[in-house]
Design an enzyme around this catalytic site. Structure first.
Site, short mmCIF file in Angstrom:
data_model
loop_
_atom_site.label_atom_id
_atom_site.label_comp_id
_atom_site.label_asym_id
_atom_site.label_seq_id
_atom_site.Cartn_x
_atom_site.Cartn_y
_atom_site.Cartn_z
N GLU A 26 10.50 0.54 -14.13
CA GLU A 26 10.68 1.54 -13.07
C GLU A 26 12.15 1.96 -12.92
OE1 GLU A 26 11.26 0.59 -9.02
OE2 GLU A 26 10.53 -1.46 -9.24
N LYS A 87 14.12 8.96 -4.07
CA LYS A 87 13.18 7.84 -4.22
C LYS A 87 11.78 8.45 -4.17
CE LYS A 87 11.51 3.71 -1.85
NZ LYS A 87 11.62 2.90 -0.63
N VAL A 107 7.33 1.52 -7.73
CA VAL A 107 6.23 0.85 -8.42
C VAL A 107 5.00 1.76 -8.46
CG1 VAL A 107 4.58 -1.06 -8.25
CG2 VAL A 107 7.03 -1.50 -7.98
N ASP A 139 4.21 0.17 8.65
CA ASP A 139 4.95 0.24 7.39
C ASP A 139 4.29 -0.62 6.31
OD1 ASP A 139 6.69 0.46 5.31
OD2 ASP A 139 8.50 0.05 6.47
N SER A 141 3.65 -0.44 2.17
CA SER A 141 4.08 0.30 0.98
C SER A 141 2.91 0.97 0.26
CB SER A 141 4.78 -0.64 0.01
OG SER A 141 5.12 0.05 -1.17
N ALA A 142 3.17 2.19 -0.22
CA ALA A 142 2.19 2.89 -1.04
C ALA A 142 1.92 2.15 -2.35
CB ALA A 142 2.67 4.32 -1.33
N ASP A 143 2.81 1.22 -2.70
CA ASP A 143 2.58 0.43 -3.92
C ASP A 143 1.25 -0.31 -3.85
OD1 ASP A 143 5.14 1.16 -4.62
OD2 ASP A 143 6.02 -0.83 -4.36
N LYS A 160 8.82 -10.77 -1.34
CA LYS A 160 9.96 -11.37 -0.66
C LYS A 160 9.75 -11.35 0.84
CE LYS A 160 12.76 -8.27 -2.50
NZ LYS A 160 11.67 -7.33 -2.82
N1 PSU Z 1 11.70 -4.51 -4.08
C1 PSU Z 1 12.79 -4.93 -4.73
N2 PSU Z 1 13.56 -4.03 -5.39
C2 PSU Z 1 13.23 -2.71 -5.42
C3 PSU Z 1 12.05 -2.28 -4.73
C4 PSU Z 1 11.31 -3.21 -4.07
O1 PSU Z 1 13.11 -6.11 -4.72
O2 PSU Z 1 13.96 -1.92 -6.03
C5 PSU Z 1 11.65 -0.85 -4.81
C6 PSU Z 1 10.49 -0.64 -5.81
O3 PSU Z 1 10.70 0.58 -6.46
C7 PSU Z 1 9.28 -0.54 -4.89
C8 PSU Z 1 9.88 0.16 -3.71
O4 PSU Z 1 8.23 0.19 -5.45
O5 PSU Z 1 11.16 -0.43 -3.54
C9 PSU Z 1 9.03 -0.01 -2.48
O6 PSU Z 1 9.51 0.81 -1.47
P1 PSU Z 1 8.65 1.00 -0.14
O7 PSU Z 1 8.71 -0.34 0.54
O8 PSU Z 1 9.36 2.06 0.61
O9 PSU Z 1 7.28 1.40 -0.57
MN MN Z 2 7.46 1.65 3.68
#
Ligand code: PSU
Ligand code: MN
Length: 305
Positions: A26, A87, A107, A139, A141-143, A160
């Protein structure tokens, strides 16, 4: 239809055509996850490690509105330095295309582009999850939703504790996303090898992992899978140190009113600052370790596909 938006570099296209192992990587980790120049150095080393383990790396991003699968070293350097890279998660993709912008793929969006290209294995550091306090903030994540619907396996170092690990696991269970411990019975917590949470299954070899993935997708059980690979002992952080840094980072995020897509990059940067850079060193090492396992699984999967 999607082909007209997609540029697969020649080496990656040839590997895919010949049934060789390819590992997706990624780019949000490059543009929003680590500071320059360590981000670029890390991204290039990750590609090298994938090659040393017998697979072809495909770093994924959107450049000037083109979906890129397989970046050149110059493109990685550009992404690592540029200040106005968006992003880009699932919802952002069409806008980045129409506006011809540069987008770093998370991701979720890396999975989407990998899947369009026909890549099944993706290695990174951490996936997004259910954030602490999500009961109030929503909140999530869309992941996680992407893992429920797109057929790509993601090698990461667990969840984490900037996240609510328990809620993240519940959410994944509801959505049918398996969480596999690679050579571990316990879910790793990114900077540390232990989290206090178990995994659904433990798998100890790339071959068994490949057989599992093949069975899942042969049966059209759509969606991805999390391969949770613990950080090597030598690079793991002290639990107390990292816990304090994360608590403080979360407090400061709340104080500064950080929300939405800013949240994860803000927390990662704060934790790095509060640990005097130690968390970044650990972060880099766990990504290398994931690249190695990702390549090994990709090689095993190519053999039986
Ligand atoms: N966790 C990490 N390093 C990162 C990310 C997450 O330790 O760089 C990044 C990844 O690209 C992940 C994104 O898909 O943050 C998730 O962001 P959000 O929580 O806004 O969905
Ligand atoms: Mn988020």
């Amino acid at each position: 239809m999607f082909e007209k938006y997609l540029d697969i570099n020649l080496e990656v296209a040839a590997a895919l055509k010949n049934g060789k192992a390819v590992v997706a990587l990624e780019s949000t980790i490059i543009s929003h996850g680590m500071p320059y120049p360590k981000n670029v150095e890390t991204a290039l080393n990750v590609e090298k490690i994938v090659r040393e383990n017998g697979a072809i790396p495909a770093t994924i991003a959107i450049l000037k509105g083109r979906l890129k699968v397989g970046l050149t070293a110059d493109e990685i350097e550009y992404l690592g330095k540029a200040k106005d890279v968006v992003k880009c998660s699932r919802r952002d993709i069409p806008f980045i295309i129409a506006k011809k912008l540069d987008g770093a793929t998370t991701v979720a969006s890396t999975m989407i582009l990998a899947s369009m290209a026909g890549i099944k294995i993706f290695a990174t550091g951490g996936v997004g999850g259910v954030h602490r306090g999500a009961q109030e903030t929503f909140d999530i994540s869309a992941d996680l939703l992407e893992l429920a619907q797109t057929d790509v396996a993601v090698v990461c170092a667990g969840a984490k504790s900037i996240l609510d690990i328990g809620l993240t696991l519940e959410y994944l269970e509801t959505n049918g996303v398996p969480v596999v411990g690679y050579q571990t019975d316990e879910l790793p917590a990114f900077y540390t090898r232990k989290s206090g949470f178990g995994v659904d299954y433990r798998i100890d070899s790339p071959e068994e992992m490949a057989q599992t993935l093949k069975a899942k997708w042969d049966l059209k059980l759509k969606g991805g899978l999390i391969i949770a690979n613990p950080i090597p002992e030598a690079y793991a952080m002290d639990l107390d140190t990292i816990t304090k840094a994360i608590e403080e980072a979360l407090k400061q995020a709340q104080r500064d009113g950080i929300k939405g897509k800013e949240s994860t990059p803000y927390l990662l940067a704060k934790v790095k600052e509060l640990t005097g850079g130690d968390s970044l060193d650990s972060n880099i090492q766990l990504v290398y370790n994931n690249a190695k396992v990702g390549a090994q699984v990709a090689v095993a999967l190519a053999k039986i596909s």
